[in-house]
Design a protein around this motif. Sequence first.
Motif, PDB file in Angstrom:
ATOM      1  N   VAL A   1       2.854   6.995  -4.617  1.00  0.00           N
ATOM      2  CA  VAL A   1       3.619   7.421  -5.648  1.00  0.00           C
ATOM      3  C   VAL A   1       3.685   9.026  -6.267  1.00  0.00           C
ATOM      4  CG1 VAL A   1       5.259   6.823  -7.706  1.00  0.00           C
ATOM      5  CG2 VAL A   1       4.423   5.095  -5.993  1.00  0.00           C
ATOM      6  N   LYS A   2       2.333   9.263  -6.472  1.00  0.00           N
ATOM      7  CA  LYS A   2       2.184  10.571  -7.070  1.00  0.00           C
ATOM      8  C   LYS A   2       2.745  11.666  -6.215  1.00  0.00           C
ATOM      9  CE  LYS A   2      -2.277   9.652  -9.404  1.00  0.00           C
ATOM     10  NZ  LYS A   2      -3.504   9.614  -9.082  1.00  0.00           N
ATOM     11  N   GLY A   3       2.638  11.305  -4.802  1.00  0.00           N
ATOM     12  CA  GLY A   3       3.157  12.347  -4.078  1.00  0.00           C
ATOM     13  C   GLY A   3       4.915  12.471  -3.730  1.00  0.00           C
ATOM     14  N   MET A   4       5.454  11.505  -4.618  1.00  0.00           N
ATOM     15  CA  MET A   4       7.006  11.565  -4.471  1.00  0.00           C
ATOM     16  C   MET A   4       7.595  12.100  -5.636  1.00  0.00           C
ATOM     17  SD  MET A   4       7.018   7.120  -3.264  1.00  0.00           S
ATOM     18  CE  MET A   4       6.004   6.709  -1.886  1.00  0.00           C
ATOM     19  N   VAL A   5       6.867  12.643  -6.409  1.00  0.00           N
ATOM     20  CA  VAL A   5       7.452  13.236  -7.678  1.00  0.00           C
ATOM     21  C   VAL A   5       8.303  14.392  -7.260  1.00  0.00           C
ATOM     22  CG1 VAL A   5       7.261  14.628  -9.841  1.00  0.00           C
ATOM     23  CG2 VAL A   5       5.763  12.509  -9.143  1.00  0.00           C
ATOM     24  N   ASN A   6       7.915  15.387  -6.405  1.00  0.00           N
ATOM     25  CA  ASN A   6       8.655  16.412  -6.038  1.00  0.00           C
ATOM     26  C   ASN A   6      10.132  16.015  -5.358  1.00  0.00           C
ATOM     27  OD1 ASN A   6       7.045  18.316  -7.030  1.00  0.00           O
ATOM     28  ND2 ASN A   6       6.017  18.728  -5.136  1.00  0.00           N
ATOM     29  N   LEU A   7      10.009  14.996  -4.711  1.00  0.00           N
ATOM     30  CA  LEU A   7      11.260  14.346  -3.692  1.00  0.00           C
ATOM     31  C   LEU A   7      12.002  13.849  -4.917  1.00  0.00           C
ATOM     32  CD1 LEU A   7       9.352  12.642  -0.849  1.00  0.00           C
ATOM     33  CD2 LEU A   7      10.588  14.729  -0.771  1.00  0.00           C
ATOM     34  N   MET A   8      11.569  13.127  -6.004  1.00  0.00           N
ATOM     35  CA  MET A   8      12.513  12.770  -7.042  1.00  0.00           C
ATOM     36  C   MET A   8      13.255  13.889  -7.609  1.00  0.00           C
ATOM     37  SD  MET A   8      10.128   9.596  -8.425  1.00  0.00           S
ATOM     38  CE  MET A   8       9.413   8.307  -7.138  1.00  0.00           C
TER      39      MET A   8
ATOM     40  N   PRO B   1       0.844  -1.340  -0.012  1.00  0.00           N
ATOM     41  CA  PRO B   1      -0.064   0.054  -0.099  1.00  0.00           C
ATOM     42  C   PRO B   1       0.724   1.328   0.133  1.00  0.00           C
ATOM     43  CG  PRO B   1      -0.895  -1.634   1.573  1.00  0.00           C
ATOM     44  CD  PRO B   1       0.451  -1.976   1.046  1.00  0.00           C
ATOM     45  N   GLU B   2       2.085   0.925   0.642  1.00  0.00           N
ATOM     46  CA  GLU B   2       2.880   2.394   0.473  1.00  0.00           C
ATOM     47  C   GLU B   2       3.556   2.669  -0.885  1.00  0.00           C
ATOM     48  OE1 GLU B   2       3.085   4.268   3.347  1.00  0.00           O
ATOM     49  OE2 GLU B   2       1.628   3.024   4.290  1.00  0.00           O
TER      50      GLU B   2
ATOM     51  N   PHE C   1       3.162  14.929 -11.794  1.00  0.00           N
ATOM     52  CA  PHE C   1       2.610  13.514 -12.064  1.00  0.00           C
ATOM     53  C   PHE C   1       1.645  13.712 -13.271  1.00  0.00           C
ATOM     54  CE2 PHE C   1      -0.241  10.036 -12.035  1.00  0.00           C
ATOM     55  CZ  PHE C   1       0.649   9.093 -11.976  1.00  0.00           C
ATOM     56  N   ASP C   2       1.198  14.813 -13.538  1.00  0.00           N
ATOM     57  CA  ASP C   2      -0.029  14.905 -14.685  1.00  0.00           C
ATOM     58  C   ASP C   2       0.863  14.922 -15.957  1.00  0.00           C
ATOM     59  OD1 ASP C   2      -2.492  15.190 -15.732  1.00  0.00           O
ATOM     60  OD2 ASP C   2      -1.956  17.215 -16.312  1.00  0.00           O
ATOM     61  N   ILE C   3       2.102  15.667 -15.935  1.00  0.00           N
ATOM     62  CA  ILE C   3       2.728  15.678 -16.997  1.00  0.00           C
ATOM     63  C   ILE C   3       3.490  14.251 -17.438  1.00  0.00           C
ATOM     64  CG2 ILE C   3       5.206  16.751 -18.134  1.00  0.00           C
ATOM     65  CD1 ILE C   3       4.385  19.212 -16.417  1.00  0.00           C
ATOM     66  N   LEU C   4       3.980  13.710 -16.419  1.00  0.00           N
ATOM     67  CA  LEU C   4       4.405  12.195 -16.530  1.00  0.00           C
ATOM     68  C   LEU C   4       3.403  11.217 -17.045  1.00  0.00           C
ATOM     69  CD1 LEU C   4       6.539  11.907 -13.307  1.00  0.00           C
ATOM     70  CD2 LEU C   4       7.615  12.674 -15.477  1.00  0.00           C
ATOM     71  N   ARG C   5       2.309  11.480 -16.683  1.00  0.00           N
ATOM     72  CA  ARG C   5       1.271  10.580 -17.205  1.00  0.00           C
ATOM     73  C   ARG C   5       0.933  10.648 -18.573  1.00  0.00           C
ATOM     74  NH1 ARG C   5      -4.058  11.164 -17.774  1.00  0.00           N
ATOM     75  NH2 ARG C   5      -3.816  13.379 -16.833  1.00  0.00           N
ATOM     76  N   LYS C   6       1.310  11.876 -19.379  1.00  0.00           N
ATOM     77  CA  LYS C   6       0.880  11.979 -20.824  1.00  0.00           C
ATOM     78  C   LYS C   6       2.038  11.795 -21.674  1.00  0.00           C
ATOM     79  CE  LYS C   6      -2.134  15.790 -19.546  1.00  0.00           C
ATOM     80  NZ  LYS C   6      -2.315  17.319 -19.637  1.00  0.00           N
ATOM     81  N   LEU C   7       3.414  11.256 -21.035  1.00  0.00           N
ATOM     82  CA  LEU C   7       4.582  11.000 -21.801  1.00  0.00           C
ATOM     83  C   LEU C   7       4.604   9.723 -22.577  1.00  0.00           C
ATOM     84  CD1 LEU C   7       7.211  12.717 -19.491  1.00  0.00           C
ATOM     85  CD2 LEU C   7       6.001  13.928 -21.414  1.00  0.00           C
TER      86      LEU C   7
END
Length: 524
Positions: free
Chosen positions: A177-184, A170-171, A374-380
């Motif tokens: 994972v969407k909330g981890m984009v800025n950390l990455m 679940p983690e 994440f929205d940008i990543l989803r469209k790539l």
Amino acid sequence: MELFFSSLQWLALLPLVILCILLFSYVYTILWLRPERLRQKLRSQGVKGPKPSFLFGNIPEMRRIQHLAKSVEEQEAGTSDLFSSNYVATLFPYFLHWSRVYGSIYLYSTGRIQALNVTDPNMVKELANCKSLDLGKPCYLQKERGALLGTGILTSNGDLWAHQRKVIAPELFMDKVKGMVNLMVEAAVPMLSSWKNEVADRGGSAEIVVDEFLRTFSADAISRACFGSSFTEGKEIFIKIRQLQTTMAKQSMFIGVPGSRYLPTRSNREIWNLDSSIRTLILNIAKKYEHDSSTSVNKDLLHAIIQGSKDGSFASCTCEDFIVDNCKNIYFAGHETAATTAAWCLMLLASHHEWQSRARVEFLDICQGRPLDFDILRKLKSLTMVIQETLRLYPPASFVVREALDDIKLGGIDIPRGTNIRIPIAMAHRDPSVWGPSADKFDPDRFANGIAGACKPNAHMYMPFGVGFRTCAGQNLAMVELKVVLSLLLSKFEFTLSPNYVHCPAFRLTIEPGKGVPLIYRKL
């Protein structure tokens, strides 16, 4: 009188003789009789394979075939297109040889381990759909790979595995994972800045070997996203796990040879020392985490693992083992595989400029100067296809491995308890009957209609993250991490393959560039 003393001597030696007989009987039963009975059950059903030797199984033949393959490779060096060649012929030539001789299902052995090698699409499909807990991870992994994997989620079975999956999966769901984009993105900044400065200092063009940079980025991303810390805090863990991985890879062919892991060889001593050091480092981070009131409110993966160690009670796993082994699994699987795949992606993009340009134009068109999210990543779509094709050609894991924990039937074959089942992923990913005559070529367009469209009706033959209900729990994290680092690099640099690049995939538990990936970078 002499006869009397002679009798006494024999009586004194009798316990030793009996002990030797019992020991030989035990060794013969464990190392030959039981495996031979298992082999006979499979042979009676038409399963063939090379004849094993006592104690070492087929290891001597594997070494002989590998030596011959190396000689052929040296003779043919420079005469073939290495970028489209099947590296299985170099790394695992015995599997190709046996497949030609015995077909898509055959039996071989390494020591006392009896392995059913499977590339038959129908049997792979049945294995992928099997939800029985009688089919689990091989027991030898906890023993032979114990220092690296222990009894974590990658190797455990039954109730312990179910509990670990319930704690960890679940983690790593996509909503988390969407909330981890800025950390990455933050983790990528030091690498991007370093490369930008290097290019500027060298007059607009610089050769950079990307591998260690990518490992540092991936380690930092995993640390920030899953453990609430920066790379510097876990740096020593990542370094030691890398050393452990490299050392253990050298012993891979001898897995299953009785007693080999107990011998005080140089490699074994190094493994024991690294295992002890890694355990201490992980427990120190966990204890610090628990006592630090400022981080105790963070509900990240480390928090879930610590809580999970308290919620379950398993005879084979203490609380400390639960924390250490699952952290090692995440550190190794999450960090090493993502970094290796990113390196292969960059190598292929540098070698295929049309795809590099296509992915870059798509990203810049969608992003339009906005911060990456994440929205940008989803469209790539183009970048996703490139990653999927990279994972097909260079899957980081070499095998899908299972063991029949009880008698089980798969593909019309009654498989006895104790049989290992191994699917060589690279062979499945390059099978012309599944992927067509261009199976060895880099062609991301094959994924234009998704995975199902790429190898219809055999979508189960695409398995970079495993198959079935034991599929990697971290695949969402890995895909997002790859998209983040690749899209940022594409938006800031153009790159070509350096003349110094040597194409030699190497097996170090993962399949990685053997001599690194040097690229020539220019700032856009």
